[in-house]
Design a protein around this motif. Structure first.
Motif, PDB file in Angstrom:
ATOM      1  N   HIS A  88      52.433  11.449  10.218  1.00 35.21           N
ATOM      2  CA  HIS A  88      52.086  10.024  10.138  1.00 35.21           C
ATOM      3  C   HIS A  88      51.851   9.406  11.515  1.00 35.21           C
ATOM      4  O   HIS A  88      51.812   8.188  11.654  1.00 35.21           O
TER       5      HIS A  88
ATOM      6  N   ASP B 264      56.556  11.190   1.325  1.00 36.19           N
ATOM      7  CA  ASP B 264      56.637  12.388   2.170  1.00 36.19           C
ATOM      8  C   ASP B 264      58.067  12.652   2.644  1.00 36.19           C
ATOM      9  O   ASP B 264      58.497  13.806   2.735  1.00 36.19           O
TER      10      ASP B 264
ATOM     11  N   THR C 144      53.249   6.153   0.895  1.00 40.82           N
ATOM     12  CA  THR C 144      52.988   7.561   1.231  1.00 40.82           C
ATOM     13  C   THR C 144      54.065   8.095   2.184  1.00 40.82           C
ATOM     14  O   THR C 144      54.474   9.246   2.073  1.00 40.82           O
TER      15      THR C 144
END
Ligand SMILES: C[S@@+](CC[C@H](N)C(=O)[O-])C[C@H]1O[C@@H](n2cnc3c(N)ncnc32)[C@H](O)[C@@H]1O
Lengths: 121, 278
Positions: free
Chosen positions: B40, B63, B59
């Motif tokens: 990220h 994750d 997201t």
């Protein structure tokens, strides 16, 4: 105590396999090729054979074929343990009367799992 | 890691998946979250905690949760449940479902699919008895990565040697490269894999005749275990069977099930007439 014959031309592999198998309660013998394994087997058939494929003098498959023809030769449980990892080799080994097949590299978990499946431990 | 950051991550993971992370697991959290931060484009775990405090980015939260799952699995794990399935549960259901000729099985927390595919292989071995029957095997897991792996049916040389008899390897797999093996289409078609969260998502939709929920409850706390077992009971046939992992039980956790004497790991619903001890 169940007896085991470790057949491999590498001393290191024999040593590693021996450690694993002794910990699982087997009395181990070693041979460095198929011919030496056949000599040991003629004196006394082991309960279990861990068998390499490619070795000088006599390879594993030749040993297996000869051993299976000996009186009582259908008894020992034979597990190949080799770098030959293609399906054709596996099928050829099974066709010749191998009971199981391990593709190197192996570890204690894989050996233990196979022996459990085969009912040897 | 700062304790308030550890707290933030572990609370997030617990809320979303039920997985418990105690303070002694800080090293595990760190080693598994570094790759997530990198993915990220976040510099450090401290920064990642800051990002989460500022906004609950879906997201990123997904994750983080996925990274904290433990996905170990192998074919015919513990052997015994699969023998039980073949020798006891399948014959019982073949008799009990003779009208509908349908059996539905759920591998809950299926990880990379070995459990579900092991069941499928047993069904093929029993194909003669299952002629004209419809056997559905559904595998679900919270981890998208695992669901995709399971769908692919591709396993390493190491994975196909753990628990799988070599005769099954030769019969049910094809070698796609030196050390990669793929389960054959005929087996793959017998199993469906989907994402699914055991805490919230029971759309995998029963009713099921057999549920396997193995080696996942151990990671949950008591209320979560009770909640999940209750939900499973809700999607099971009254005479269905539940299989748990070797270190798991319903005893003292849920009164929806009872143990079956002499069959470790096998449970039936409380109202089932199957011979069992309370
Ligand atoms: C150790 S594996 C068990 C796999 C297989 N059942 C077995 O026994 O070999 C545990 C799996 O549970 C999944 N899991 C953890 N929390 C979950 C949840 N809340 N919902 C669904 N799956 C979850 C993980 O992603 C992981 O793949």
């Amino acid at each position: 105590m169940k007896t085991c014959l470790i057949v491999d031309d590498s001393r290191v592999i024999r040593k590693v396999a021996r450690q694993i198998l002794e910990a699982l309660g087997f009395a181990c013998d070693e041979a460095e090729n198929g011919q030496a394994a056949l000599d040991v087997s003629k004196a006394k058939l082991p309960d279990f054979v861990l068998l390499d494929w490619n070795m000088p003098v006599m390879n594993g498959l030749e040993y297996l074929n000869a051993m299976r023809k000996m009186p009582g030769g259908s008894k020992p449980v034979v597990v190949f343990c080799t770098t030959e990892n293609d399906i054709n080799h596996i099928q050829e080994a099974l066709g010749s009367g191998a009971n199981e097949y391990i593709m190197k590299p192996f570890d204690a978990d894989i050996i233990r799992g196979k022996l459990e499946q085969l009912g040897l431990i | 890691m700062k304790s308030e950051d550890f707290e933030l991550f572990s609370t997030l993971v617990k809320q979303r998946s039920g997985l418990i992370l105690t303070a002694d697991k800080a090293y595990l959290l760190e080693s598994r979250l570094f790759p997530v931060a990198r993915k990220h484009n976040i510099k450090s775990l401290e920064d990642m905690a800051q990002v989460l405090r500022a906004r609950r980015e879906e997201t990123l939260m997904f994750d983080i949760t996925e990274a904290m799952t433990t996905n170990e699995s192998f074919f015919f794990r513990d052997q015994k449940p699969f023998t039980l399935f073949q020798k006891t549960l399948l014959p019982k259901l073949l008799a009990a479902r003779v009208d509908k000729k349908q059996i539905r099985i759920w591998s809950a927390a299926a990880s990379s699919g070995q459990e579900a595919y092991s069941l499928a292989m047993v069904c093929v071995e029993e194909a003669v008895k299952l002629q004209d029957w419809r056997v559905e095997i559904i595998g679900t897991d919270i981890s998208r990565e695992m669901v995709n792996r399971a769908k692919s049916g591709i396993y390493s040389q190491f994975e196909v040697q753990r628990g799988l008899p070599v005769t099954h390897l030769v019969k049910y797999f094809q070698q796609i490269s030196g050390d990669k093996w793929q389960i054959k289409d005929s087996i793959r078609q017998m199993v469906q894999f989907r994402e699914g969260n055991l805490l919230t998502d029971f759309s995998a939709a029963g009713p099921f005749d057999i549920v396997l929920c193995r080696n996942v409850l151990i990671y949950f706390d008591l209320p979560t275990k009770a909640h999940v077992l209750g939900s499973i009971a809700g999607v099971m046939q009254p005479d269905g069977f539940l299989l748990l992992g070797g270190a798991e039980t319903v005893l003292g956790i849920s009164d929806k099930f009872k143990i079956v004497s002499g069959e470790h790991g096998l449970y039936v619903k409380a109202e089932s007439s199957y011979e069992a001890v309370a």
